[in-house]
Write a protein that holds these residues in place. Structure first.
Motif, mmCIF file in Angstrom:
data_model
loop_
_atom_site.group_PDB
_atom_site.id
_atom_site.type_symbol
_atom_site.label_atom_id
_atom_site.label_comp_id
_atom_site.label_asym_id
_atom_site.label_seq_id
_atom_site.Cartn_x
_atom_site.Cartn_y
_atom_site.Cartn_z
ATOM 1 N N ASN A 390 44.358 45.280 44.422
ATOM 2 C CA ASN A 390 43.788 44.223 45.280
ATOM 3 C C ASN A 390 42.401 43.807 44.816
ATOM 4 O O ASN A 390 42.046 42.634 44.840
ATOM 5 C CB ASN A 390 43.733 44.693 46.740
ATOM 6 C CG ASN A 390 45.079 44.536 47.417
ATOM 7 O OD1 ASN A 390 45.801 43.570 47.130
ATOM 8 N ND2 ASN A 390 45.423 45.467 48.272
ATOM 9 N N ILE A 391 41.605 44.810 44.402
ATOM 10 C CA ILE A 391 40.257 44.493 43.905
ATOM 11 C C ILE A 391 40.367 43.631 42.656
ATOM 12 O O ILE A 391 39.715 42.587 42.525
ATOM 13 C CB ILE A 391 39.437 45.784 43.628
ATOM 14 C CG1 ILE A 391 39.138 46.515 44.939
ATOM 15 C CG2 ILE A 391 38.138 45.455 42.906
ATOM 16 C CD1 ILE A 391 38.634 47.930 44.751
ATOM 17 N N LEU A 395 38.921 39.892 42.216
ATOM 18 C CA LEU A 395 37.877 39.620 41.223
ATOM 19 C C LEU A 395 38.381 38.639 40.161
ATOM 20 O O LEU A 395 37.629 37.752 39.734
ATOM 21 C CB LEU A 395 37.400 40.923 40.559
ATOM 22 C CG LEU A 395 36.583 41.860 41.470
ATOM 23 C CD1 LEU A 395 36.170 43.116 40.710
ATOM 24 C CD2 LEU A 395 35.338 41.167 42.019
ATOM 25 N N SER A 396 39.649 38.761 39.817
ATOM 26 C CA SER A 396 40.146 37.809 38.811
ATOM 27 C C SER A 396 40.308 36.431 39.450
ATOM 28 O O SER A 396 40.071 35.405 38.804
ATOM 29 C CB SER A 396 41.422 38.322 38.121
ATOM 30 O OG SER A 396 42.550 37.935 38.842
ATOM 31 N N LEU A 398 38.367 35.272 41.680
ATOM 32 C CA LEU A 398 36.994 34.751 41.694
ATOM 33 C C LEU A 398 36.643 34.162 40.322
ATOM 34 O O LEU A 398 36.080 33.053 40.228
ATOM 35 C CB LEU A 398 36.022 35.882 42.061
ATOM 36 C CG LEU A 398 34.560 35.532 42.177
ATOM 37 C CD1 LEU A 398 34.308 34.542 43.303
ATOM 38 C CD2 LEU A 398 33.714 36.791 42.433
ATOM 39 N N GLY A 399 36.995 34.899 39.285
ATOM 40 C CA GLY A 399 36.743 34.426 37.917
ATOM 41 C C GLY A 399 37.449 33.099 37.669
ATOM 42 O O GLY A 399 36.865 32.165 37.094
ATOM 43 N N THR A 400 38.684 32.987 38.146
ATOM 44 C CA THR A 400 39.460 31.763 37.938
ATOM 45 C C THR A 400 38.817 30.584 38.668
ATOM 46 O O THR A 400 38.713 29.475 38.128
ATOM 47 C CB THR A 400 40.912 31.971 38.450
ATOM 48 O OG1 THR A 400 41.404 33.199 37.938
ATOM 49 C CG2 THR A 400 41.819 30.839 38.037
ATOM 50 N N VAL A 401 38.390 30.831 39.900
ATOM 51 C CA VAL A 401 37.743 29.762 40.676
ATOM 52 C C VAL A 401 36.488 29.288 39.958
ATOM 53 O O VAL A 401 36.250 28.085 39.809
ATOM 54 C CB VAL A 401 37.414 30.256 42.116
ATOM 55 C CG1 VAL A 401 36.429 29.326 42.799
ATOM 56 C CG2 VAL A 401 38.677 30.376 42.932
ATOM 57 N N SER A 417 43.250 34.419 46.716
ATOM 58 C CA SER A 417 42.846 35.699 47.313
ATOM 59 C C SER A 417 42.052 35.421 48.581
ATOM 60 O O SER A 417 41.544 34.308 48.783
ATOM 61 C CB SER A 417 41.976 36.508 46.347
ATOM 62 O OG SER A 417 40.673 35.960 46.329
ATOM 63 N N LYS A 418 41.981 36.439 49.426
ATOM 64 C CA LYS A 418 41.233 36.279 50.687
ATOM 65 C C LYS A 418 39.760 36.019 50.383
ATOM 66 O O LYS A 418 39.100 35.236 51.050
ATOM 67 C CB LYS A 418 41.365 37.568 51.524
ATOM 68 C CG LYS A 418 42.681 37.647 52.265
ATOM 69 C CD LYS A 418 42.631 36.812 53.536
ATOM 70 C CE LYS A 418 43.849 36.941 54.413
ATOM 71 N NZ LYS A 418 45.135 36.574 53.835
ATOM 72 N N LEU A 419 39.243 36.714 49.366
ATOM 73 C CA LEU A 419 37.833 36.573 49.003
ATOM 74 C C LEU A 419 37.499 35.122 48.635
ATOM 75 O O LEU A 419 36.581 34.520 49.210
ATOM 76 C CB LEU A 419 37.508 37.509 47.827
ATOM 77 C CG LEU A 419 36.104 37.378 47.258
ATOM 78 C CD1 LEU A 419 35.069 37.938 48.227
ATOM 79 C CD2 LEU A 419 35.973 38.102 45.918
#
Ligand SMILES: Nc1ncnc2c1ncn2[C@@H]1O[C@H](COP(=O)(O)OP(=O)(O)OP(=O)(O)O)[C@@H](O)[C@H]1O
Length: 563
Positions: A390-391, A395-396, A398-401, A417-419
């Motif tokens: 999940n982490i 994180l990936s 986030l990187g993609t965004v 992702s939720k983040l």
């Protein structure tokens, strides 16, 4: 016989005469007695009169002395009051004379106010321009900036003989060098282990300022476990981190701009663990004391989240503490839960420009990311494996965004992702992002450090490689200088205006007091004059009474008792 008859007649005549004489004698005696009594009466009266005259005259003397004293006192007082009165009326005249001056000042102030209004309008326009330029400048530096922070070696590492594998010689130029292998990494900032929370926040503060100007901002801490993410974002009671300093700065700026803007600041604290969102303020007793709103679609992508409205920095600290506590409570059951979850502090700002009524909404997200990890080790299974997956997923995502934003893609995959979903508002096209890359200096963490440095370099490279507009900085400098001058002028005019207003109010206050004193003194004088008059009348009555008694006494002594 004849002779006998003659003698008889003589005798009778004599007898008659004797009787007559006796009668006249007794009448005389009676008269004498009456006179005697009258004389005694008179004598008594005379004596009494004499005493009365004596006492009247001594009372007269005492009264005279008293009244003379009172009169001289009153005269003295009247003299003093007259001089006071003269002084006061002189001052009153001076005050009255200064009224044309005051009018002139009022007129000048009105002029200043007008000028100030004009300047405010200009200032507002310049502020807009400044915001635009600031934004452009930020863009020229990259909308995503990366600051690298390395913590010091800790006690355990020192006692275990660990060594530092990093060289900070060129840190001032934003360059970090690894010793083995020797490799250089370039970032927007590189902090040495000696740099403290104040140094770190100083560079992040311009991002925070732009939130009040209506921009969305996202600041996150990324790095492996134990590298200092929580220390940078949350900090400790004595070494407060970016979260607290951000709120402190927002409240500080809110106060400074209170003449032109009103800001409504509210926060929510969320945790994302295993793709589940937890509201860390929902159960806090601290939040119960504050004004609470339920997050709506406009403020959050998770409706119903608690948004606590903050009024001051003390409340901000309480809420941050409550969030940390709630996060720590959650970590009791799970193995070092906090390093396995993302913690997000969302600050919502509603700004209203008091000069033109314009309103803006902006959001700042401060994120303590879960510890980054390389591909799960083969021995990791079950719950731990799920956590790691999940982490990595978030994180990936986030990187993609970030990459999609940098590439100006039409589709930004926030929903992966939720983040990223939660960060959608603060990580948009117009927003700015700052990443604190946290690393350890220890040789035992070298692999993780290298992997983190490479990841952050890629993020930065992607963003800077997107060919953002370059701004002619000389123009920018000129505008900046102009703005500063304008701000200085406004400040000067405002302080002059304040001073003049203060002077006017002081003068009119003084004038009022003087007028009141004059009025009171006049009243007092009138009263004293009245008293003086009645005292004079009483005195003249007393002297004429004394004079009358004296005349009566004199008359009596002239006629005397033997007269
Ligand atoms: N710059 C620093 N100066 C002094 N101590 C630091 C610094 N950075 C981190 N530390 C200390 O190092 C330890 C680990 O830091 P921290 O908990 O912030 O790491 P982390 O990256 O959040 O870890 P995790 O991901 O496991 O939660 C803490 O005891 C913290 O106080």
């Amino acid at each position: 016989m004849d002779k006998i008859n003659k003698m008889d007649t003589q005798y009778e005549l004599l007898n008659k005469k004797i009787h007559q004489d006796c009668r006249s004698l007794s009448a005389t005696m009676e008269q004498l007695q009456a006179m005697d009594i009258a004389f005694d009466h008179f004598k008594l009266k005379f004596l009494t009169n004499d005493q009365t005259v004596g006492s009247i005259s001594s009372r007269y003397e005492v009264d005279k002395k008293k009244w003379t004293e009172a009169i001289s006192n009153l005269q003295e007082k009247v003299k003093l009051m007259k001089s006071d009165y003269c002084q006061l009326s002189l001052e009153a005249h001076e005050c009255v004379d200064s009224i044309p001056e005051l009018n002139k000042m009022v007129f000048a102030i009105q002029e200043l106010v007008k000028q100030c209004e004009d300047l405010k309008v200009k200032y507002n326009e310049e502020m807009k321009e400044r915001k635009k330029l600031f934004n452009e400048l930020q863009e020229s530096k990259g909308n995503i900036r990366v600051f690298c922070r390395c913590r010091p070696l800790n006690k355990d590492e020192i006692s275990a003989g660990c060594t530092t594998v990093l060289d900070f010689g060129a840190a001032k130029d934003g360059i970090l060098t690894t010793i083995m292998p020797k490799k250089q990494f370039r970032f927007d900032r590189v902090y040495t282990p000696k740099d403290d929370q104040v140094d770190v926040f100083a560079d992040a503060s311009s991002m925070v300022t732009s939130v009040l100007d209506g921009y969305n901002v996202c600041i996150f801490a990324y790095g492996p476990t134990g590298a200092g993410k929580t220390f940078t974002m949350e900090g400790t009671e004595l070494n407060r981190g970016v979260n607290y300093r951000t709120l402190e700065l927002l409240f500080d700026l809110r106060k400074k701009r209170s003449d032109t803007f009103s800001y409504d600041i509210s926060v929510s604290v969320l945790e994302v663990y295993n793709e589940q969102i937890r509201d860390l303020l929902a159960t806090s007793s601290t939040t119960k004391r504050l004004e609470i709103r339920q997050g709506s679609k406009g403020s959050h992508h998770v409706p119903g989240v608690v948004e606590a409205k903050l009024e001051n920095v003390k409340e901000a600290w309480d809420v941050l503490q409550a969030g940390s506590k709630a996060r720590a409570v959650g970590s009791n059951n799970v193995n070092k839960h906090s390093s396995r979850s993302h913690c997000i502090l969302c600050i919502m700002v509603m700004a209203k420009n008091l000069l033109n009524g314009e309103c803006t909404k902006s959001k700042l997200c401060l994120v303590d990311l879960a510890a980054s990890e390389r591909l799960p080790k083969t021995d990791v299974q079950g719950e731990r494996l799920k956590e790691t997956q999940n982490i990595n997923l978030s994180l990936s995502a986030l990187g993609t965004v970030i990459s999609a934003l940098a590439a100006k893609s039409r589709h930004i995959p926030y929903r992966n992702s939720k983040l990223t979903h939660l960060l959608e508002d603060s990580l948009g096209d117009d927003s700015k992002a700052l990443m604190f890359l946290q690393i350890s200096p220890s040789d035992k963490d070298l692999d993780e450090t290298l992997s983190s440095l490479n990841f952050a370099t890629r993020v930065r490279g992607v963003v800077l490689g997107s060919g953002k507009m370059q701004v002619d900085t000389s123009e920018l400098q000129k505008t900046k200088a102009m703005l500063e001058e304008l701000e200085g002028q406004i400040e000067l005019k405002t302080s002059m205006q304040n001073q003049s207003e203060k002077q006017i109010s002081q003068l009119s206050e003084k004038l009022k007091i003087k007028e009141e004193t004059c009025r009171k003194q006049e009243e007092k004088m009138k009263e004293l004059e009245k008293k003086l008059k009645s005292a004079g009348t009483e005195l003249s009555y007393a002297s004429s009474a004394v004079e009358g008694t004296r005349v009566a006494k004199k008359g009596h002594s002239r006629s005397g008792p033997g007269a």
